[in-house]
Design a protein around this motif. Structure first.
Motif, PDB file in Angstrom:
ATOM      1  N   ARG A  68     -55.918  60.360 -53.359  1.00 57.24           N
ATOM      2  CA  ARG A  68     -56.006  60.995 -54.683  1.00 57.24           C
ATOM      3  C   ARG A  68     -56.704  62.349 -54.666  1.00 57.24           C
ATOM      4  NH1 ARG A  68     -59.422  56.776 -54.336  1.00 57.24           N
ATOM      5  NH2 ARG A  68     -61.603  56.941 -54.952  1.00 57.24           N
ATOM      6  N   VAL A  80     -58.774  62.532 -61.544  1.00 57.30           N
ATOM      7  CA  VAL A  80     -58.610  61.918 -60.224  1.00 57.30           C
ATOM      8  C   VAL A  80     -59.332  60.580 -60.303  1.00 57.30           C
ATOM      9  CG1 VAL A  80     -59.170  62.101 -57.766  1.00 57.30           C
ATOM     10  CG2 VAL A  80     -58.553  64.148 -59.049  1.00 57.30           C
ATOM     11  N   ASN A  82     -59.802  56.261 -59.252  1.00 59.53           N
ATOM     12  CA  ASN A  82     -59.585  55.186 -58.285  1.00 59.53           C
ATOM     13  C   ASN A  82     -58.464  54.266 -58.757  1.00 59.53           C
ATOM     14  OD1 ASN A  82     -60.779  52.668 -59.737  1.00 59.53           O
ATOM     15  ND2 ASN A  82     -62.139  54.380 -60.150  1.00 59.53           N
ATOM     16  N   THR A 126     -62.689  43.608 -48.408  1.00 56.89           N
ATOM     17  CA  THR A 126     -63.600  44.447 -47.627  1.00 56.89           C
ATOM     18  C   THR A 126     -63.385  44.125 -46.155  1.00 56.89           C
ATOM     19  OG1 THR A 126     -65.307  42.789 -47.876  1.00 56.89           O
ATOM     20  CG2 THR A 126     -65.440  44.688 -49.325  1.00 56.89           C
ATOM     21  N   VAL A 127     -63.892  44.988 -45.303  1.00 61.96           N
ATOM     22  CA  VAL A 127     -63.921  44.818 -43.844  1.00 61.96           C
ATOM     23  C   VAL A 127     -62.536  44.698 -43.198  1.00 61.96           C
ATOM     24  CG1 VAL A 127     -64.924  43.596 -41.908  1.00 61.96           C
ATOM     25  CG2 VAL A 127     -66.153  43.662 -44.052  1.00 61.96           C
ATOM     26  N   GLU A 284     -65.874  68.246 -36.964  1.00 62.67           N
ATOM     27  CA  GLU A 284     -67.156  67.561 -37.011  1.00 62.67           C
ATOM     28  C   GLU A 284     -68.254  68.596 -37.153  1.00 62.67           C
ATOM     29  OE1 GLU A 284     -68.950  64.958 -33.710  1.00 62.67           O
ATOM     30  OE2 GLU A 284     -67.689  63.608 -34.886  1.00 62.67           O
ATOM     31  N   ALA A 289     -77.922  65.233 -37.441  1.00 64.39           N
ATOM     32  CA  ALA A 289     -77.560  63.995 -36.752  1.00 64.39           C
ATOM     33  C   ALA A 289     -76.438  63.225 -37.457  1.00 64.39           C
ATOM     34  CB  ALA A 289     -78.787  63.098 -36.621  1.00 64.39           C
ATOM     35  N   ASN A 290     -76.194  63.513 -38.730  1.00 62.68           N
ATOM     36  CA  ASN A 290     -75.139  62.782 -39.444  1.00 62.68           C
ATOM     37  C   ASN A 290     -73.756  63.023 -38.842  1.00 62.68           C
ATOM     38  OD1 ASN A 290     -76.736  61.516 -41.312  1.00 62.68           O
ATOM     39  ND2 ASN A 290     -76.645  63.201 -42.756  1.00 62.68           N
ATOM     40  N   GLN A 291     -73.557  64.195 -38.252  1.00 60.89           N
ATOM     41  CA  GLN A 291     -72.273  64.563 -37.657  1.00 60.89           C
ATOM     42  C   GLN A 291     -71.096  64.222 -38.561  1.00 60.89           C
ATOM     43  OE1 GLN A 291     -72.276  62.538 -33.887  1.00 60.89           O
ATOM     44  NE2 GLN A 291     -74.073  63.608 -33.186  1.00 60.89           N
ATOM     45  N   CYS A 292     -71.145  64.723 -39.804  1.00 56.08           N
ATOM     46  CA  CYS A 292     -70.110  64.403 -40.775  1.00 56.08           C
ATOM     47  C   CYS A 292     -68.759  64.950 -40.335  1.00 56.08           C
ATOM     48  CB  CYS A 292     -70.441  65.011 -42.136  1.00 56.08           C
ATOM     49  SG  CYS A 292     -71.950  64.391 -42.837  1.00 56.08           S
ATOM     50  N   GLU A 293     -67.708  64.184 -40.682  1.00 58.00           N
ATOM     51  CA  GLU A 293     -66.372  64.652 -40.430  1.00 58.00           C
ATOM     52  C   GLU A 293     -65.932  65.388 -41.694  1.00 58.00           C
ATOM     53  OE1 GLU A 293     -64.162  61.859 -37.759  1.00 58.00           O
ATOM     54  OE2 GLU A 293     -62.811  61.974 -39.477  1.00 58.00           O
ATOM     55  N   ARG A 310     -72.112  65.185 -46.173  1.00 57.68           N
ATOM     56  CA  ARG A 310     -73.091  64.495 -47.012  1.00 57.68           C
ATOM     57  C   ARG A 310     -73.994  65.477 -47.734  1.00 57.68           C
ATOM     58  NH1 ARG A 310     -74.518  59.550 -42.973  1.00 57.68           N
ATOM     59  NH2 ARG A 310     -72.404  58.764 -43.033  1.00 57.68           N
TER      60      ARG A 310
ATOM     61  N   ALA B  31     -82.185  59.746 -35.543  1.00 59.65           N
ATOM     62  CA  ALA B  31     -81.696  58.975 -36.685  1.00 59.65           C
ATOM     63  C   ALA B  31     -80.391  58.281 -36.325  1.00 59.65           C
ATOM     64  CB  ALA B  31     -81.479  59.903 -37.876  1.00 59.65           C
ATOM     65  N   SER B  33     -76.796  57.213 -35.955  1.00 58.32           N
ATOM     66  CA  SER B  33     -75.610  58.032 -36.161  1.00 58.32           C
ATOM     67  C   SER B  33     -74.417  57.287 -35.569  1.00 58.32           C
ATOM     68  CB  SER B  33     -75.750  59.368 -35.444  1.00 58.32           C
ATOM     69  OG  SER B  33     -75.760  59.143 -34.036  1.00 58.32           O
ATOM     70  N   ARG B  34     -73.252  57.928 -35.629  1.00 62.31           N
ATOM     71  CA  ARG B  34     -72.078  57.281 -35.053  1.00 62.31           C
ATOM     72  C   ARG B  34     -72.259  57.051 -33.558  1.00 62.31           C
ATOM     73  NH1 ARG B  34     -67.120  60.448 -37.430  1.00 62.31           N
ATOM     74  NH2 ARG B  34     -68.656  61.265 -38.884  1.00 62.31           N
ATOM     75  N   ARG B 233     -74.982  59.948 -57.548  1.00 63.58           N
ATOM     76  CA  ARG B 233     -74.136  61.087 -57.906  1.00 63.58           C
ATOM     77  C   ARG B 233     -73.027  60.692 -58.876  1.00 63.58           C
ATOM     78  NH1 ARG B 233     -73.959  64.367 -52.162  1.00 63.58           N
ATOM     79  NH2 ARG B 233     -76.218  64.680 -52.068  1.00 63.58           N
ATOM     80  N   VAL B 333     -69.663  44.475 -48.113  1.00 65.18           N
ATOM     81  CA  VAL B 333     -69.975  43.973 -46.777  1.00 65.18           C
ATOM     82  C   VAL B 333     -69.956  45.155 -45.812  1.00 65.18           C
ATOM     83  CG1 VAL B 333     -69.284  42.351 -44.990  1.00 65.18           C
ATOM     84  CG2 VAL B 333     -68.849  41.809 -47.382  1.00 65.18           C
ATOM     85  N   HIS B 337     -67.386  49.991 -39.756  1.00 69.24           N
ATOM     86  CA  HIS B 337     -66.588  51.073 -40.322  1.00 69.24           C
ATOM     87  C   HIS B 337     -67.502  52.170 -40.862  1.00 69.24           C
ATOM     88  CE1 HIS B 337     -67.002  47.707 -43.047  1.00 69.24           C
ATOM     89  NE2 HIS B 337     -66.942  48.511 -44.085  1.00 69.24           N
ATOM     90  N   THR B 345     -64.224  54.218 -53.537  1.00 74.15           N
ATOM     91  CA  THR B 345     -63.224  53.717 -54.481  1.00 74.15           C
ATOM     92  C   THR B 345     -63.790  52.530 -55.251  1.00 74.15           C
ATOM     93  OG1 THR B 345     -61.427  54.429 -53.085  1.00 74.15           O
ATOM     94  CG2 THR B 345     -60.934  52.665 -54.630  1.00 74.15           C
ATOM     95  N   ARG B 346     -64.409  51.611 -54.521  1.00 75.70           N
ATOM     96  CA  ARG B 346     -64.954  50.419 -55.172  1.00 75.70           C
ATOM     97  C   ARG B 346     -66.112  50.773 -56.103  1.00 75.70           C
ATOM     98  NH1 ARG B 346     -62.515  49.647 -50.660  1.00 75.70           N
ATOM     99  NH2 ARG B 346     -61.498  47.688 -50.099  1.00 75.70           N
ATOM    100  N   GLU B 348     -66.691  53.662 -57.558  1.00 79.70           N
ATOM    101  CA  GLU B 348     -66.198  54.417 -58.710  1.00 79.70           C
ATOM    102  C   GLU B 348     -65.608  53.463 -59.756  1.00 79.70           C
ATOM    103  OE1 GLU B 348     -63.598  57.810 -57.484  1.00 79.70           O
ATOM    104  OE2 GLU B 348     -62.580  57.310 -59.352  1.00 79.70           O
TER     105      GLU B 348
END
Lengths: 325, 371
Positions: A68, A80, A82, A126-127, A284, A289-293, A310, B31, B33-34, B233, B333, B337, B345-346, B348
């Motif tokens: 979306r 926009v 969910n 989930t999961v 990336e 350290a978060n190394q956000c994509e 983030r 910290a 991280s991935r 947020r 959960v 991931h 989504t959940r 929101e």
């Protein structure tokens, strides 16, 4: 004609609908996303524009589904939202008095409980994505039957076999065992439908009060075998509404109507976006350290949106991007 | 001896303060991280829960920075966390990382059991010093929690998106840098000022959401995919069922300090839904849900690591609490991931639901009788 566009970009399908000013569905387009959401949205827009009468005014656009945000910046959406909110919105309009929505899509499944026309509770897998449309697709392909015929074959079952539904991977090996033992194809397919319904009710429907009228929607609702398995497990009639496979898009269009009523004229960029050159890519960030994509979308070489960071360093650097509610 | 310990949110600020007060050489792992998760998932047993994998990753990364000793909490009870220190140590040993392991079992009768162990780590410094170090670490935990609580309030009301998190980071660093009781008091004041200076729109309407669940996923933002920030947020004022300082007081000081929220209150609110302990924070989760309902919260989010037994018990009881108090609950959960889109989504949809219910209630209460 004047009206509202709703665009639902899901993992498996991309759906576009056009509602007229009285919120009556005039045109629907259902396409496979095939992992290329940008092309799917552009192709869908081109197709729906071709089918609608010339001299069309789009008064509002809403986007939904896992793609979306991407679709939203591409077309200039007014809202926009969910997919849970949009599905609930569409059903409560099209099926008055609905109390339970069973929805199974390509990569997710959800249950929405409505009371007095308002969402009172919902759950989403989930999961793990076991028991969703992709798995049915994959099994149909493995058995070499078109997915469209899956349900009707399952309806011919005489004694559905028991298949372990806890996990899609285990279900597959169980199915292979049953198949090698000589069970008939309809019995295996019906057994698979029952296993998926059991899995859904145990995982998603856990502890929820399922009251009629209940509707079954999302792409998997096309499968009559699944509908029958739901009716058997719940002991309730389960209806599949018309437009069951584009309900998210319908809800997005309805919400777009609300949004422009509140916030004024549409931000829709016009059907010409179907011809524009869009590109999306990611990198990336190495800032911390978060190394956000970070995902970046460009239109004709100009960055129109970024997200995934983030701290907001990248997303806030795009000036034009306005907050869409 | 170079001591390290696993991350759990801001715990490092407090533990570092305590150990450095005793002149212990401390190595804080990077910290989570991935990269941490990749290491942990590679070497951890597949069916273990997320905390074990992140702990392992933390230790391996700390080893790279020169750590040779691990301090880790122990435990006894139905939750398998009690074994994690030993299991992790054994895995590290198989991999060729030779760590010395010090387990802090929670004291059962008296706080002195804990003091004895900490004194040993400190190389037998005076009892007075050990007591002061503990107090210092605890005061930092209090200051940190104050910043967190201020961020919970500011986030849904901030006028510049992201500004409360910039302030929060800054305030936490100020507290982390304080090295004596005296400059900790100043640092706490400065942190308060930093948080108070976040520009907010006071009258902006918000929904109030309580977060309950398993402590690690509750406190570690990497494990819960920044749940609190996302909720904030989206316009939700958040409170969480467990704050670090409360946990320290409950489990390490055995509730010695009075006048703060404690697990006893949470557990006392759990019956008739759940009358006895089921390990971890299962009973606290049910009890906190009841307390949040009574306090007039609009909704609850429960978080747990995949396969967490105590929270699965709580999860199956929460629908009854939810129905009795007419309070929506969303369960999330957490596992390996790292994509935040699915969770968003959940969340929101959940916030939408809370808003629509709230508006409906307001409309109903506005109706004048006789019309």
């Amino acid at each position: 004609m004047k009206g509202y566009l709703g665009i639902d970009v899901g993992s498996v399908s991309t759906n576009i609908v056009f509602l007229d000013e009285d919120f009556v569905i005039r045109e629907t387009v259902y396409l496979r996303t095939q992992g290329r959401p940008i092309e799917a949205v552009q192709g869908g827009l081109k197709e729906i524009a071709g089918r609608l009468p010339p001299g069309l005014t789009v008064r509002g656009v809403g986007t939904t589904g896992s793609g979306r945000h991407l679709a939203g910046v591409m077309v200039g959406a007014d809202t926009v939202k969910n997919e849970i909110t949009t599905h609930a919105m569409a059903s409560s309009q099209l099926v008055p008095g609905v109390q339970t929505i069973l929805e199974i899509g390509g990569q997710d499944s959800k249950m929405i409980i409505l009371r007095n026309g308002v969402v009172s509770d919902f759950a989403m897998n989930t999961v793990c994505a076991a028991g969703t449309g992709s798995f049915l697709d994959q099994q149909a392909a493995r058995l070499n039957i078109p997915i469209e015929e899956f349900g009707d074959i399952a309806l011919n079952a005489e004694a559905p076999v028991r298949i372990a539904g806890r996990c899609a991977v285990f279900a597959e090996s169980d199915m292979i065992h049953k198949q090698q033992m000589g069970c008939s194809l309809p019995d295996i397919l019906a057994g698979l439908c029952e296993a998926l319904v059991r899995n859904y009710l145990n995982n998603v429907g856990k502890g929820k009060e399922i009251l009629p009228p209940a509707v079954f929607q999302g792409g998997v609702a096309a499968n009559s075998g699944m509908r029958k398995a739901f009716e058997k497990a719940l002991g309730l009639p389960v209806q599949v509404p018309p437009y069951y496979n584009v309900m998210g898009a319908v809800g997005a269009a309805l919400l777009a109507g609300e949004a422009v009523y509140r916030a004024g004229p549409s931000r829709f960029k016009g059907f010409a976006v179907a011809e524009a050159r869009f590109a999306a890519g990611s990198f990336e960030c190495t800032g911390c350290a978060n190394q956000c994509e970070v995902v970046q979308v460009t239109e004709e070489g100009v960055v129109i949106a970024r997200w995934g960071d983030r701290c907001g360093k990248w997303s806030s650097a795009v000036n034009e991007q306005k907050k869409i509610g | 001896m170079r001591v390290t310990f696993p991350h759990m949110g801001n715990l490092y600020i407090s533990v570092r303060a305590m150990l450095e007060y005793l002149k212990v050489d401390v190595v804080i792992p990077p910290a989570s991280s991935r990269h941490t998760l990749t290491l942990g998932a590679k070497y951890g047993p597949e069916f273990a829960c997320l905390p074990l994998k992140l702990n392992l990753g933390n230790f391996i990364e700390a080893h790279g920075l020169g750590a040779d000793t691990i301090i880790m909490a122990g435990g006894c009870g139905p939750c398998r966390f009690g074994y994690y220190a030993q299991v992790e140590h054994a895995i590290l040993q198989d991999l060729g990382y030779n760590f010395q392991l010090l387990i802090l079992e929670p004291p059962e009768r008296h706080i002195s059991e804990l003091l004895v162990k900490i004194r040993r780590i400190s190389g037998n410094q005076s009892w007075w010093q050990v007591g002061q170090a503990l107090r210092f670490g605890y005061l930092k935990a209090r200051a940190v929690d104050e910043v967190e609580a201020a961020a919970f309030k500011a986030r849904p009301r901030e006028t510049v998106p992201g500004s409360s998190d910039v302030a929060r980071r800054k305030a936490l660093n100020v507290i982390d840098r304080a090295t004596s009781f005296r400059n900790l008091a100043d640092a706490a004041d400065e942190a308060r000022t930093i948080m108070a200076n976040v520009a907010v729109e006071e009258g902006r309407p918000v929904v109030r959401v309580g977060i309950v669940g398993e402590i690690y996923t509750l406190l570690e933002p990497f494990a819960n995919l920044n749940l609190e920030v996302h909720l904030g947020r989206m316009g939700a004022e958040v409170d969480r069922a467990i704050y670090m300082s409360e946990w320290v007081n409950d489990h390490l000081f055995l509730g010695l300090l009075k006048g703060m929220r404690s697990r006893k209150e949470a557990c006392a609110a759990a019956p008739p839904y759940l009358r006895h302990t089921v390990g971890g924070h299962g009973q606290e989760t049910v009890g906190s849900a009841v307390n949040y309902a009574r306090a007039g919260y609009d909704g609850l989010v429960q978080v747990l690591p995949f396969t967490c037994m105590p929270e699965i018990i709580a999860e199956s009881i929460l629908p009854v609490v939810s129905a009795d108090f007419n309070l929506p609950v969303l369960t999330l959960v957490m596992d390996e991931h790292t994509g935040e889109a699915g969770m968003n989504t959940r969340l929101e949809a959940f916030i939408d639901l809370l808003w629509r219910r709230k508006k409906q209630r307001e409309l109903e209460s506005e109706r004048v009788p006789g019309y």
